[in-house]
Design an enzyme around this catalytic site. Structure first.
Site, PDB file in Angstrom:
ATOM      1  CE  LYS A  55      -2.399  -2.529  -0.536  1.00 44.46           C
ATOM      2  NZ  LYS A  55      -2.433  -3.993  -0.535  1.00 44.46           N
TER       3      LYS A  55
ATOM      4  CB  ALA B 106      -4.005 -11.260 -14.079  1.00 45.09           C
TER       5      ALA B 106
ATOM      6  CB  ILE C  53       0.141 -10.445  -5.621  1.00 40.32           C
ATOM      7  CG1 ILE C  53      -0.150 -10.720  -4.139  1.00 40.32           C
ATOM      8  CG2 ILE C  53       1.604 -10.035  -5.819  1.00 40.32           C
ATOM      9  CD1 ILE C  53       0.730 -11.773  -3.499  1.00 40.32           C
TER      10      ILE C  53
ATOM     11  CB  VAL D 158       0.654 -18.682  -9.435  1.00 40.91           C
ATOM     12  CG1 VAL D 158       1.110 -18.141 -10.781  1.00 40.91           C
ATOM     13  CG2 VAL D 158       1.811 -19.372  -8.711  1.00 40.91           C
TER      14      VAL D 158
ATOM     15  NE  ARG E 152       0.732 -15.613   1.047  1.00 38.51           N
ATOM     16  CZ  ARG E 152       1.995 -15.198   1.115  1.00 38.51           C
ATOM     17  NH1 ARG E 152       2.545 -14.560   0.099  1.00 38.51           N
ATOM     18  NH2 ARG E 152       2.727 -15.419   2.194  1.00 38.51           N
TER      19      ARG E 152
ATOM     20  CB  ALA F 142      -4.544  -9.000   6.915  1.00 37.22           C
TER      21      ALA F 142
ATOM     22  CG  HIS G   7     -24.756  16.771  -1.281  1.00 39.91           C
ATOM     23  ND1 HIS G   7     -24.552  16.073  -2.444  1.00 39.91           N
ATOM     24  CD2 HIS G   7     -24.730  18.087  -1.599  1.00 39.91           C
ATOM     25  CE1 HIS G   7     -24.434  16.944  -3.442  1.00 39.91           C
ATOM     26  NE2 HIS G   7     -24.541  18.171  -2.965  1.00 39.91           N
TER      27      HIS G   7
HETATM   28  P1  NAD Z   1      -4.599 -14.857  -6.254  1.00 46.02           P
HETATM   29  O1  NAD Z   1      -5.255 -16.130  -5.921  1.00 46.02           O
HETATM   30  O2  NAD Z   1      -5.291 -13.568  -6.008  1.00 46.02           O
HETATM   31  O3  NAD Z   1      -4.211 -14.851  -7.810  1.00 46.02           O
HETATM   32  C1  NAD Z   1      -3.407 -15.827  -8.405  1.00 46.02           C
HETATM   33  C2  NAD Z   1      -3.723 -15.851  -9.891  1.00 46.02           C
HETATM   34  O4  NAD Z   1      -2.761 -16.654 -10.531  1.00 46.02           O
HETATM   35  C3  NAD Z   1      -5.091 -16.435 -10.189  1.00 46.02           C
HETATM   36  O5  NAD Z   1      -5.801 -15.555 -11.019  1.00 46.02           O
HETATM   37  C4  NAD Z   1      -4.756 -17.737 -10.887  1.00 46.02           C
HETATM   38  O6  NAD Z   1      -5.698 -18.092 -11.867  1.00 46.02           O
HETATM   39  C5  NAD Z   1      -3.407 -17.424 -11.515  1.00 46.02           C
HETATM   40  N1  NAD Z   1      -2.570 -18.586 -11.779  1.00 46.02           N
HETATM   41  C6  NAD Z   1      -2.418 -19.694 -11.021  1.00 46.02           C
HETATM   42  N2  NAD Z   1      -1.529 -20.534 -11.611  1.00 46.02           N
HETATM   43  C7  NAD Z   1      -1.103 -19.930 -12.738  1.00 46.02           C
HETATM   44  C8  NAD Z   1      -0.181 -20.290 -13.760  1.00 46.02           C
HETATM   45  N3  NAD Z   1       0.487 -21.443 -13.722  1.00 46.02           N
HETATM   46  N4  NAD Z   1       0.010 -19.430 -14.783  1.00 46.02           N
HETATM   47  C9  NAD Z   1      -0.666 -18.261 -14.832  1.00 46.02           C
HETATM   48  N5  NAD Z   1      -1.551 -17.868 -13.902  1.00 46.02           N
HETATM   49  C10 NAD Z   1      -1.767 -18.701 -12.852  1.00 46.02           C
HETATM   50  O7  NAD Z   1      -3.177 -14.921  -5.534  1.00 46.02           O
HETATM   51  P2  NAD Z   1      -2.028 -13.829  -5.403  1.00 46.02           P
HETATM   52  O8  NAD Z   1      -2.288 -12.664  -6.280  1.00 46.02           O
HETATM   53  O9  NAD Z   1      -0.763 -14.598  -5.543  1.00 46.02           O
HETATM   54  O10 NAD Z   1      -2.199 -13.369  -3.911  1.00 46.02           O
HETATM   55  C11 NAD Z   1      -1.995 -14.328  -2.876  1.00 46.02           C
HETATM   56  C12 NAD Z   1      -2.959 -14.139  -1.742  1.00 46.02           C
HETATM   57  O11 NAD Z   1      -2.696 -12.940  -1.074  1.00 46.02           O
HETATM   58  C13 NAD Z   1      -4.392 -14.131  -2.189  1.00 46.02           C
HETATM   59  O12 NAD Z   1      -5.114 -15.038  -1.404  1.00 46.02           O
HETATM   60  C14 NAD Z   1      -4.856 -12.736  -1.947  1.00 46.02           C
HETATM   61  O13 NAD Z   1      -6.184 -12.687  -1.480  1.00 46.02           O
HETATM   62  C15 NAD Z   1      -3.890 -12.215  -0.901  1.00 46.02           C
HETATM   63  N6  NAD Z   1      -3.656 -10.806  -1.163  1.00 46.02           N
HETATM   64  C16 NAD Z   1      -4.632  -9.933  -0.823  1.00 46.02           C
HETATM   65  C17 NAD Z   1      -4.477  -8.601  -1.104  1.00 46.02           C
HETATM   66  C18 NAD Z   1      -5.562  -7.649  -0.753  1.00 46.02           C
HETATM   67  O14 NAD Z   1      -6.409  -8.000   0.051  1.00 46.02           O
HETATM   68  N7  NAD Z   1      -5.609  -6.456  -1.324  1.00 46.02           N
HETATM   69  C19 NAD Z   1      -3.339  -8.135  -1.756  1.00 46.02           C
HETATM   70  C20 NAD Z   1      -2.375  -9.063  -2.109  1.00 46.02           C
HETATM   71  C21 NAD Z   1      -2.555 -10.402  -1.812  1.00 46.02           C
END
Ligand code: NAD
Length: 473
Positions: free
Chosen positions: A57, A189, A192, A278, A280, A328, A452
């Site tokens: 952030k 995508a 993260i 991809v 966690r 979190a 408002h």
């Molecule tokens: P995510 O699950 O949000 O996204 C992972 C993406 O990777 C998915 O869209 C999935 O389809 C894709 N993917 C998986 N395997 C793949 C491959 N072999 N090739 C291409 N694409 C593939 O996970 P993240 O972005 O790694 O984040 C991890 C965790 O951290 C998530 O659970 C997320 O909720 C949490 N997080 C939350 C926040 C927030 O709340 N703002 C911010 C960052 C992370």
């Protein structure tokens, strides 16, 4: 005799909050955590604070400001020239915010008399006195009546793209490049990928996201995902869907990725840095001795009931290491619930009311069910939508893209889902969370006075729109 009433394993948002809440309720609590920061020093706060929510952030805010002074000021009549980037300073600001908060948790532990133990804990066995917990391979053993496991998660590895921390990085490396990569790719995508992709695009990288799923942001409401796609691709993020990675190779100049997708066939891309994001995996394998019999589910999460109870008496688990979204705030609420239940209270967590936020620009936030979920479950619903374009505050902020969509039960009018893409969605979602927590109807929202001019009026108008009586559309 037990050394402690409760030992919490893990000092992230699940664990440290559980420890503080337990101590507030008069329990003698220890929290064991083995996180070491980049300087090799113990640091509380886990992934969220050290290499997740907070540093990302900080960079999202800094990069948004950088982009704004370059492109968004002229419309206000403010002409700025000679903008330059001091990335090292931006990083130092982020690191200071993190350091201040980790020190803050240490202070909160002291204030609440939580015993902080630096080390790696493992549940060894149950004795008459309580649970024996080994620290750092049995260098020390402590005994507690109750144990709360809050060991979190780690990045899911991708065999084809092994993280080396230099050219190929995970969330940790993506937060600390020493220079802006000209060409950056992200595999995944998801949250993260979109957040870190946005940071580096704003700072000057050409960013390509390779997403395996055929649909963009499949977890979000489809209308929100469509609008997000439109916004992000317009901003300059290149996103390939249905991308299957065939190979990743490295040389001194960078990383070469080859992939296939149904639309464009086989392609290759050369980049300076690659982020792998991809998903966690839960840190559940090493937290208990095999003989203890701690049950895990098919995807490796510690099996718990809705109150965080594992199959072992007196052993609880919360946060990323158990089922549910890896967020979190979900972990913290579970930590509070478990600490309170150990202290004899009847606490619970409303898992239907956990908000999601993606801190892109525009921000995306939602709570409750999506329209596609309601359809697939055959729930009769009605929907109201209102755009930020017609909102005075959003126009004055020059951030008038996006909308709020409210889904309510067709018969009872109870709010079932609220979906926002637009400015400050992360803050606006909170009134929707409250509405869901209190089983409010869309009429309740519609009859609530909203200040408002404020962005929250868009939520108000969306609630009015459920009953087809939005005023400003
Ligand atoms: P995510 O699950 O949000 O996204 C992972 C993406 O990777 C998915 O869209 C999935 O389809 C894709 N993917 C998986 N395997 C793949 C491959 N072999 N090739 C291409 N694409 C593939 O996970 P993240 O972005 O790694 O984040 C991890 C965790 O951290 C998530 O659970 C997320 O909720 C949490 N997080 C939350 C926040 C927030 O709340 N703002 C911010 C960052 C992370």
């Amino acid at each position: 005799m037990a050394d402690f009433d409760v030992v919490v394993i893990g000092g992230g948002p699940g664990g440290y909050v559980a420890a503080i809440r337990g101590a507030q309720l008069g329990l003698n609590v220890a929290c064991v955590d083995d996180w070491k920061n980049a300087q090799g020093k113990s640091a509380l706060g886990g992934t969220c604070l050290n290499v997740g929510c907070i540093p990302s952030k900080a960079l999202l805010e800094s990069s948004e400001q950088y982009e704004a002074v370059q492109h968004d000021m002229a419309v206000h009549g403010i002409m700025i020239q000679g903008v330059s980037l001091d990335l090292a300073k931006m990083m130092a600001r982020k690191d200071k915010i993190v350091a201040d908060f980790t020190t803050g948790i240490t202070g909160l532990f002291k204030k609440n008399k939580v015993n902080s133990i630096a080390g790696r804990a493992k549940l060894l066995r149950r004795t008459e006195e309580g649970w024996r917990v080994g620290i750092d391979n049995g260098k020390r053993e402590i005994v507690a009546k109750y144990v709360i496991i809050a060991t979190g998660s780690r990045p899911r590895p991708l065999a084809l793209a092994e993280v080396d921390g230099v050219q190929i990085v995970d969330n940790v490396g993506a937060l600390s490049f020493s220079e802006v990569p000209q060409r950056l790719a992200v595999i995944g995508a998801g949250v993260i990928g979109l957040e870190m992709g946005s940071v580096w695009r704003r700072l000057g990288s050409r960013v390509t996201l390779l997403e395996a799923a055929p649909a963009f942001m499949a977890v979000a409401d489809e209308a929100i995902a469509r609008e997000a796609w439109r916004s992000f691709t317009k901003q300059g993020l290149t996103i390939y869907l249905g991308a299957e990675i065939d190979g990743v190779s490295q040389n001194k100049n960078g990383v070469r990725i080859s992939w296939r997708d149904a639309k464009s066939g086989t392609q290759t891309l050369e980049v300076d840095k690659l982020i792998v994001a991809v998903g966690r995996v839960p840190n559940s394998e090493e937290v208990a001795d095999a003989g203890v019999g701690l049950k895990r589910d098919a995807v490796g999460r510690i099996a718990t009931d809705e109150y965080g109870r594992t199959c072992l008496p007196g052993v609880y688990a919360v946060g990323d290491v158990v089922h549910g979204p890896m967020l979190a705030h979900k972990a913290s609420e579970e930590g509070v619930m478990v600490a309170e239940r150990i202290a004899g209270q009847e606490s619970s967590v409303n898992h239907h009311g956990v908000p999601w936020v993606v801190y892109t620009s525009p921000e995306i936030a939602w709570v409750g069910m999506t329209e596609q979920q309601l359809k697939s479950e055959g729930v009769a619903y009605k929907s109201g939508q209102f755009s930020f374009q017609a909102n005075g505050r959003a126009r004055c902020l020059n951030k008038a893209s996006g909308f709020v969509k409210i889904l309510a039960h067709a018969r009872t009018d109870r709010v079932l889902g609220v979906h926002i893409i637009g400015p400050m969605a992360s803050e606006l979602i909170q009134q929707a969370v409250l509405a869901i927590a209190f089983s409010a109807s869309s009429e309740d929202l519609a009859r609530t006075v909203h200040a408002h001019p404020s962005l929250s009026e868009v939520v108000h108008e969306a609630a009015l729109a459920v009953d087809k009586r939005a005023v400003h559309s």
